[in-house]
Scaffold this active site. Structure first.
Site, mmCIF file in Angstrom:
data_model
loop_
_atom_site.group_PDB
_atom_site.id
_atom_site.type_symbol
_atom_site.label_atom_id
_atom_site.label_comp_id
_atom_site.label_asym_id
_atom_site.label_seq_id
_atom_site.Cartn_x
_atom_site.Cartn_y
_atom_site.Cartn_z
ATOM 1 N N ARG A 64 36.868 32.603 -10.146
ATOM 2 C CA ARG A 64 35.605 33.135 -9.559
ATOM 3 C C ARG A 64 35.178 32.207 -8.444
ATOM 4 N NH1 ARG A 64 30.268 35.677 -11.228
ATOM 5 N NH2 ARG A 64 31.756 37.263 -11.827
ATOM 6 N N ARG B 48 28.708 37.002 -17.927
ATOM 7 C CA ARG B 48 29.502 38.093 -18.482
ATOM 8 C C ARG B 48 30.997 37.929 -18.236
ATOM 9 N NH1 ARG B 48 24.481 39.812 -17.859
ATOM 10 N NH2 ARG B 48 24.687 38.354 -16.151
ATOM 11 N N THR B 49 31.371 37.724 -16.978
ATOM 12 C CA THR B 49 32.802 37.718 -16.665
ATOM 13 C C THR B 49 33.501 36.556 -17.373
ATOM 14 O OG1 THR B 49 32.207 38.647 -14.528
ATOM 15 C CG2 THR B 49 34.471 37.894 -14.780
ATOM 16 N N LYS C 7 38.672 14.833 -4.251
ATOM 17 C CA LYS C 7 39.414 13.691 -3.679
ATOM 18 C C LYS C 7 40.249 14.129 -2.489
ATOM 19 C CE LYS C 7 40.251 11.670 -8.254
ATOM 20 N NZ LYS C 7 41.352 11.396 -9.185
ATOM 21 N N HIS D 271 35.534 42.378 -6.772
ATOM 22 C CA HIS D 271 35.326 42.111 -8.194
ATOM 23 C C HIS D 271 36.145 43.164 -8.966
ATOM 24 C CE1 HIS D 271 33.753 40.506 -11.755
ATOM 25 N NE2 HIS D 271 32.486 40.390 -11.441
HETATM 26 C C1 NCD Z 1 28.182 40.130 -10.671
HETATM 27 C C2 NCD Z 1 28.875 39.175 -9.762
HETATM 28 O O1 NCD Z 1 28.888 37.984 -9.953
HETATM 29 O O2 NCD Z 1 29.457 39.697 -8.819
HETATM 30 N N1 NCD Z 1 28.125 39.782 -11.999
HETATM 31 C C3 NCD Z 1 29.135 40.185 -12.831
HETATM 32 O O3 NCD Z 1 30.217 39.676 -12.766
HETATM 33 N N2 NCD Z 1 28.889 41.174 -13.692
HETATM 34 C C4 NCD Z 1 26.970 40.751 -10.150
HETATM 35 C C5 NCD Z 1 25.850 39.914 -9.665
HETATM 36 O O4 NCD Z 1 25.861 38.694 -9.693
HETATM 37 O O5 NCD Z 1 24.877 40.539 -9.211
#
Ligand code: NCD
Length: 308
Positions: free
Chosen positions: A122, A72-73, A101, A150
């Site tokens: 991420r 999703r993100t 490296k 998040h």
């Molecule tokens: C989440 C995450 O990665 O923190 N996913 C998201 O971005 N909607 C939630 C999860 O992985 O449970």
């Protein structure tokens, strides 16, 4: 707000949130919900001229660094950028980069921020978005780090609550999930702390053997139920034994306890903590969250890139 890094949910205040949500309401949603067919040039690549026929084109490039899985993100940021008229480039798997490296993330940030106008990160490491932001010449957006942050998910969750409940104040929110390990929960709690409301937490890690029946009164009062999957990647060996036990599922039986106008939210991915029957109920608003993720991220990109 041009050039602002989005690193933590703690940086959001009412002014920032209200301005962002106004942009979503006035500019983004109308385009998708009614203006799209009437738009003189419906090709989304030209949507960079959305504000007025003479507005500046949105010809920005986004760089994405995703060191942890994401559907999703990652895709909503990419979609947001492209629907605005911009484009994106991806860092690729960490194992294919010069980090293996021995290049530091600081030096990496200095280099790749020359190639793009905004960087989305991420990571499983709490500190990585901040480390990258220190040496980046462009704004950095934290797309989920460690177990605590998040920020953009918190924005889209708050927007969804506001949109569907008409307010945030005085709601009864029940958070039902892996409280300690889900960064979506940590960020939601942080952003909701800006509003007067009640939060009840049901920690499924701690209460796995309790029948959900003991929470009947709590569910009956709920305006919002927020569910997460077990974050088994943080549980070590315990993770696989917990999943699928059935003790922690949100079922249609629990759903019958809820008010007719309650909403049931989930940040995704849904694994086995919610039965399929629940997903057919109109109170299950997951798809609205997903859509809002795109809309809120479009407004956020416009904001940090200073494109007005
Ligand atoms: C989440 C995450 O990665 O923190 N996913 C998201 O971005 N909607 C939630 C999860 O992985 O449970």
């Amino acid at each position: 707000m041009r050039g602002t890094h989005i690193l933590t949910t703690r940086q959001f205040d009412h002014e920032f949130i209200d301005r962002l949500f106004e942009m979503v309401d006035k500019k983004v949603r109308p385009f998708f919900e009614k203006d799209r067919d009437r738009h003189p040039n419906p090709r989304l690549a030209h949507w960079g001229t959305w504000d007025s026929p003479n507005a500046r084109r949105f010809d920005y490039l986004m760089g994405t660094i995703f060191c942890q899985p994401s559907t999703r993100t990652r895709m909503s940021f990419e979609s947001a950028m492209k629907r605005l008229g911009g484009n994106s480039i991806d860092f690729g798997p960490e194992a294919h980069s010069s980090v293996v490296k021995g290049e530091t993330w600081q030096d990496t940030a200095e280099v790749i921020s020359q190639y793009c106008d905004v960087l989305c990160v991420r990571t499983q490491l709490d500190e990585l978005p901040n480390i990258i932001a220190e040496r980046s010449d462009v704004p950095v957006i934290n797309c989920g780090s460690g177990r605590n942050e998040h920020p953009t998910q918190a924005l889209l969750d708050l927007y969804t609550i506001k949109q569907l409940k008409g307010k945030v104040e005085n709601l009864n929110v029940v958070i039902f999930g892996d409280i300690e390990n889900a960064r979506t929960i940590a960020s939601l709690k942080q952003i909701l702390s800006l509003y007067p409301l009640d939060i009840v937490e049901i920690d499924l890690m701690k209460r796995l053997t309790d029948p959900l029946d003991q929470y009947i009164e709590i569910f009956k009062k709920a305006d919002v139920v927020y569910i997460t999957r077990m974050q088994k990647e943080w549980h070590g060996d315990l993770g696989s034994t917990l999943i699928g036990t059935g003790n922690h599922r949100f079922t249609e039986k629990t759903l019958t306890l809820l008010k007719d106008d309650a909403i049931v939210m989930h940040p995704g991915p849904v694994v086995d903590e919610v039965t399929y029957e629940v997903r057919k109920d109109p109170r299950w608003v997951y798809k609205q969250q997903v859509k809002n993720g795109l809309y809120v991220r479009m407004a956020l990109l416009k904001t940090v890139l200073g494109h007005h």
